[in-house]
Scaffold this active site. Sequence first.
Site, mmCIF file in Angstrom:
data_model
loop_
_atom_site.group_PDB
_atom_site.id
_atom_site.type_symbol
_atom_site.label_atom_id
_atom_site.label_comp_id
_atom_site.label_asym_id
_atom_site.label_seq_id
_atom_site.Cartn_x
_atom_site.Cartn_y
_atom_site.Cartn_z
ATOM 1 N N GLY A 10 0.807 -1.125 0.127
ATOM 2 C CA GLY A 10 -0.350 -0.167 -0.198
ATOM 3 C C GLY A 10 0.903 0.820 0.421
ATOM 4 O O GLY A 10 2.220 0.973 0.355
ATOM 5 N N LEU A 12 1.385 3.519 2.438
ATOM 6 C CA LEU A 12 1.920 3.606 3.434
ATOM 7 C C LEU A 12 3.574 2.706 4.080
ATOM 8 O O LEU A 12 4.282 2.642 4.083
ATOM 9 C CB LEU A 12 1.511 3.088 4.982
ATOM 10 C CG LEU A 12 2.310 3.227 6.271
ATOM 11 C CD1 LEU A 12 2.928 5.118 6.251
ATOM 12 C CD2 LEU A 12 1.209 3.326 7.540
ATOM 13 N N ASP A 103 -10.178 9.856 9.550
ATOM 14 C CA ASP A 103 -9.909 11.086 9.868
ATOM 15 C C ASP A 103 -11.862 10.818 9.856
ATOM 16 O O ASP A 103 -13.069 11.246 10.128
ATOM 17 C CB ASP A 103 -10.112 12.333 9.063
ATOM 18 C CG ASP A 103 -10.345 11.710 7.586
ATOM 19 O OD1 ASP A 103 -9.601 10.817 7.309
ATOM 20 O OD2 ASP A 103 -11.339 12.534 7.011
ATOM 21 N N TYR A 126 -17.211 2.124 5.629
ATOM 22 C CA TYR A 126 -15.268 2.471 5.888
ATOM 23 C C TYR A 126 -15.059 3.321 7.316
ATOM 24 O O TYR A 126 -14.460 2.375 8.446
ATOM 25 C CB TYR A 126 -14.805 2.574 4.746
ATOM 26 C CG TYR A 126 -13.533 3.240 4.865
ATOM 27 C CD1 TYR A 126 -12.323 2.568 5.492
ATOM 28 C CD2 TYR A 126 -13.198 4.843 5.057
ATOM 29 C CE1 TYR A 126 -11.272 2.638 5.478
ATOM 30 C CE2 TYR A 126 -11.361 5.244 5.591
ATOM 31 C CZ TYR A 126 -10.981 3.934 5.707
ATOM 32 O OH TYR A 126 -8.864 4.332 5.766
ATOM 33 N N TRP A 151 -7.152 12.313 3.687
ATOM 34 C CA TRP A 151 -6.524 12.788 2.777
ATOM 35 C C TRP A 151 -4.678 11.568 2.751
ATOM 36 O O TRP A 151 -3.943 12.376 1.828
ATOM 37 C CB TRP A 151 -6.131 13.866 2.437
ATOM 38 C CG TRP A 151 -7.626 14.661 2.375
ATOM 39 C CD1 TRP A 151 -8.378 13.996 3.143
ATOM 40 C CD2 TRP A 151 -7.890 15.655 2.022
ATOM 41 N NE1 TRP A 151 -9.893 15.265 3.456
ATOM 42 C CE2 TRP A 151 -9.361 15.707 2.653
ATOM 43 C CE3 TRP A 151 -6.779 17.120 1.473
ATOM 44 C CZ2 TRP A 151 -9.737 17.587 2.709
ATOM 45 C CZ3 TRP A 151 -7.705 18.238 1.085
ATOM 46 C CH2 TRP A 151 -9.533 17.981 1.926
#
Length: 282
Positions: A10, A12, A103, A126, A151
């Site tokens: 992914g 990250l 968030d 989600y 984001w």
Amino acid sequence: MKILVTGAFGQLGSELRELSINYPNDNFTFVDREEMPLDDVNKVLDVLEEVQPDVIVSGGAYTAVDKAEAEPELVDVINHQAVAVMAKWARSNDRKLIHISTDYVFQGNSSTPLKEDEPTDPINVYGLSKQKGEEAIAQSGADAVIIRTAWVYSSHGANFVKTMIRLMTERDEISVIADQIGSPTYARDLAKAILDIIQSDKWKKGIYHFSNEGEISWYDFAVAIRELKGLDCKINAIPTEQYPTPAKRPKYSLLDKTKIRTQFGVVVPNWKDSLEEMLIKV
């Protein structure tokens, strides 16, 4: 130190993998859905028992926000039940856990930067699954750091920045939402923060917020991408109502980063500086 990172390919995970070479004294194990399928909680436990990590970095997740509306059961297994298994294992084996949240656990109707103790109230499947993951960690009693972010983009994987570059290259005119406010997160900055926390002697369990500094809309973000890339495309600012999606989005999701800076001394770069850094790579 043995460090297990989920979501290896992914955004990250890819940044963590690149940065891991700077930590030769640590033993990193990167797993993706093939090595550790998060939709199979028994397999998750098997991998933990086999690797025996000192620190679990839970970066893998079901992140297709709109698709999640049609697959709530699968989303719950990956974002909640698998996380619960990791948390219980960490608690039972006296190991540390760093879990990445979002968030989207918030309602999105605030007008001031969101602190960690703000009440959560997700507006989509989600977000609910990520909230349940957070709650499972808290209930387990694990020595865990939860980092909410927003984001996320990177030179790796699919994300808003790369989509905007493609669309602005292909089209003369595009429309971008201007009434959703927050701040982007360069995944490399988040990866650096995670590695700093792992190495820190100031470890303290709890929930923390991390995104880049600044306050912008998606429209502002798109305009900055256009200017920095020198592209020639008209960008129209539109309200959320003109771009309906299966999953609702928070209107305001700016995160307050005071706590993570104060506790760990984490550096939080400005969003535009990080965008410039990332765009050199694409």
